[in-house]
Design a protein around this motif. Structure first.
Motif, PDB file in Angstrom:
ATOM      1  N   VAL A 175       0.868  -1.182   0.000  1.00  0.00           N
ATOM      2  CA  VAL A 175       0.000   0.000   0.000  1.00  0.00           C
ATOM      3  C   VAL A 175       0.902   1.228   0.000  1.00  0.00           C
ATOM      4  CG1 VAL A 175      -1.592   1.365   1.401  1.00  0.00           C
ATOM      5  CG2 VAL A 175      -2.008  -1.080   1.070  1.00  0.00           C
ATOM      6  N   PRO A 177       0.517   5.138   0.248  1.00  0.00           N
ATOM      7  CA  PRO A 177      -0.387   6.274   0.432  1.00  0.00           C
ATOM      8  C   PRO A 177       0.243   7.638   0.169  1.00  0.00           C
ATOM      9  CG  PRO A 177       0.449   5.564   2.547  1.00  0.00           C
ATOM     10  CD  PRO A 177       1.050   4.629   1.521  1.00  0.00           C
ATOM     11  N   TRP A 197      -5.705  10.931   0.600  1.00  0.00           N
ATOM     12  CA  TRP A 197      -6.762   9.979   0.945  1.00  0.00           C
ATOM     13  C   TRP A 197      -6.567   9.666   2.416  1.00  0.00           C
ATOM     14  CZ3 TRP A 197      -8.380   4.411  -0.131  1.00  0.00           C
ATOM     15  CH2 TRP A 197      -9.664   4.360  -0.705  1.00  0.00           C
ATOM     16  N   TRP A 202      -7.933   4.327   3.769  1.00  0.00           N
ATOM     17  CA  TRP A 202      -6.935   3.285   3.564  1.00  0.00           C
ATOM     18  C   TRP A 202      -7.213   2.079   4.464  1.00  0.00           C
ATOM     19  CZ3 TRP A 202      -4.137   3.179  -0.563  1.00  0.00           C
ATOM     20  CH2 TRP A 202      -3.705   4.356  -1.172  1.00  0.00           C
ATOM     21  N   VAL A 220       2.547  -1.098   4.525  1.00  0.00           N
ATOM     22  CA  VAL A 220       2.271   0.301   4.210  1.00  0.00           C
ATOM     23  C   VAL A 220       3.609   0.967   3.912  1.00  0.00           C
ATOM     24  CG1 VAL A 220       1.174   2.439   4.940  1.00  0.00           C
ATOM     25  CG2 VAL A 220       0.264   0.239   5.734  1.00  0.00           C
ATOM     26  N   ILE A 233      -2.228   4.890   9.449  1.00  0.00           N
ATOM     27  CA  ILE A 233      -3.033   3.933   8.675  1.00  0.00           C
ATOM     28  C   ILE A 233      -3.052   2.576   9.359  1.00  0.00           C
ATOM     29  CG2 ILE A 233      -3.122   2.690   6.471  1.00  0.00           C
ATOM     30  CD1 ILE A 233      -1.962   5.290   5.200  1.00  0.00           C
ATOM     31  N   SER A 271      -2.040   2.121  -4.706  1.00  0.00           N
ATOM     32  CA  SER A 271      -1.204   3.307  -4.571  1.00  0.00           C
ATOM     33  C   SER A 271      -1.929   4.542  -5.080  1.00  0.00           C
ATOM     34  CB  SER A 271       0.080   3.116  -5.394  1.00  0.00           C
ATOM     35  OG  SER A 271       0.886   4.278  -5.391  1.00  0.00           O
TER      36      SER A 271
END
Length: 344
Positions: A175, A177, A197, A202, A220, A233, A271
């Motif tokens: 992931v 972010p 975001w 997430w 992450v 997150i 992503s």
């Protein structure tokens, strides 16, 4: 000679031009560039002969020894120079080196507009000639997608890194972010950016991914300075150990070398529109990428075999935001991606 000062994603995309020029001229290309990431991403590419870096393009010339060296290097070059940045900084270096106009290919004089992908445009630029030093009259047979030439040691080191974190035996989901403007002027500042975001969204996506893949580990990603964002997150996801793992990769020295190695073995990445997504695409990692104002037509990662699903506007849209994309849309795209990968 190519002159280009790229961000991470730009450096990945630039491999198309380097590869095409090397094939057309029958020899590797010289590159004048910048950024500590550039030699990492391009240093093993056989299309590249020599790479010189400028430490700063904005500081005064007399205070920047790397610019002195760059100017001397350019002056000694006798072939065509492909100037691939439109800003004044590259122009100043070219002017100081005294490169005559008939030896220049000014890429941005041939920009056809936002309707073309970077990879396709770079192939067009590779076929242009400087007036005084025309190249061979042949069209390079290069696919319109980036590549990363990654040494085996990167893959080995990524495996060892996963082993140290206890993740080596789990399916890996990445992931991403953050983006290059997530951390500015010494602080996190994502809230007003079109690619922002929030952590709760997430977290919703991560929980949905792990509902389908409870044995997986979600990593992450991010730079060390984005560790706080990654941890927010992880905390928001609050996934019990019995339902999968969510790891703050940004807090564990997630270098570009490691990211490339991890992307090669991951089941997929989710992503925002950012450089690491292009790294993952070049490593054939299946991708879901979220876009805001820039749209995806020009920027969508391309991959040799990994599927890429883009969410958000196709064309540039000044009012678009990643916040316009709902977690349910992302999860639907992720599930579609996994079904396609399973049947490929």
């Amino acid at each position: 000679m190519v002159v280009r000062f790229p961000a991470v994603g730009d450096a990945v995309l630039l491999t198309v031009l380097l590869n095409a020029l090397a094939e057309r001229y029958g020899r590797p290309v010289h590159l004048l560039s910048s950024g500590e990431w550039t030699p990492v991403l391009l240093g093993h590419d056989p299309a590249l002969s020599e790479l010189r870096l400028v430490a700063s393009r904005r500081s005064p010339h007399w205070l920047t020894p790397s610019r002195w060296s760059a100017v001397r290097w350019l002056r000694a070059h006798r072939g065509p120079v492909y100037l691939c940045d439109p800003d004044v900084h590259g122009e100043r270096i070219i002017a100081r080196a005294g490169i005559p106009e008939p030896r220049l290919v000014r890429a941005w004089q041939h920009w056809p507009g936002d309707g073309i992908h970077w990879a396709d445009w770079w192939l067009q630029i590779a076929q242009l000639d400087a007036a005084d030093v025309p190249g061979p009259a042949r069209v390079p047979q290069v696919p319109p997608r980036p590549r990363l030439v990654v040494p085996a040691a990167w893959h080995d080191e990524a495996g060892q890194w996963l082993q140290r974190l206890g993740l080596a035996q789990r399916p890996l989901v990445l992931v991403q972010p953050g983006h290059k403007k997530t951390y500015k002027r010494g602080r996190l500042g994502t809230g007003t950016h079109d690619k922002h975001w929030p952590a709760q969204r997430w977290a919703t996506v991560i929980r949905g991914v792990l509902a389908e893949l409870p044995d997986a580990a979600v990593l992450v990603c991010g730079s060390a300075r984005e560790a706080g964002l990654a941890q927010a997150i992880v905390d928001a996801a609050a996934v019990p150990a019995s339902q999968g793992l969510v790891i703050n990769g940004a807090a564990h020295q997630l270098t570009l070398q490691r990211l490339a190695g991890l992307a090669a073995r991951a089941v997929g990445m989710i992503s925002v529109d950012t450089g690491p997504a292009h790294v993952a695409g070049a490593m054939d990692c299946p991708l879901v990428v979220l876009y805001g104002q820039a749209g995806w037509k020009r920027w969508k990662p391309r991959s040799a075999s990994g599927r890429v699903i883009a969410l958000g506007p196709c064309e540039p849209s000044p009012d678009a935001k990643v916040m316009d994309i709902e977690p349910a849309q992302v999860l639907a795209a992720w599930h579609a991606l996994q079904r396609e990968e399973a049947t490929a």
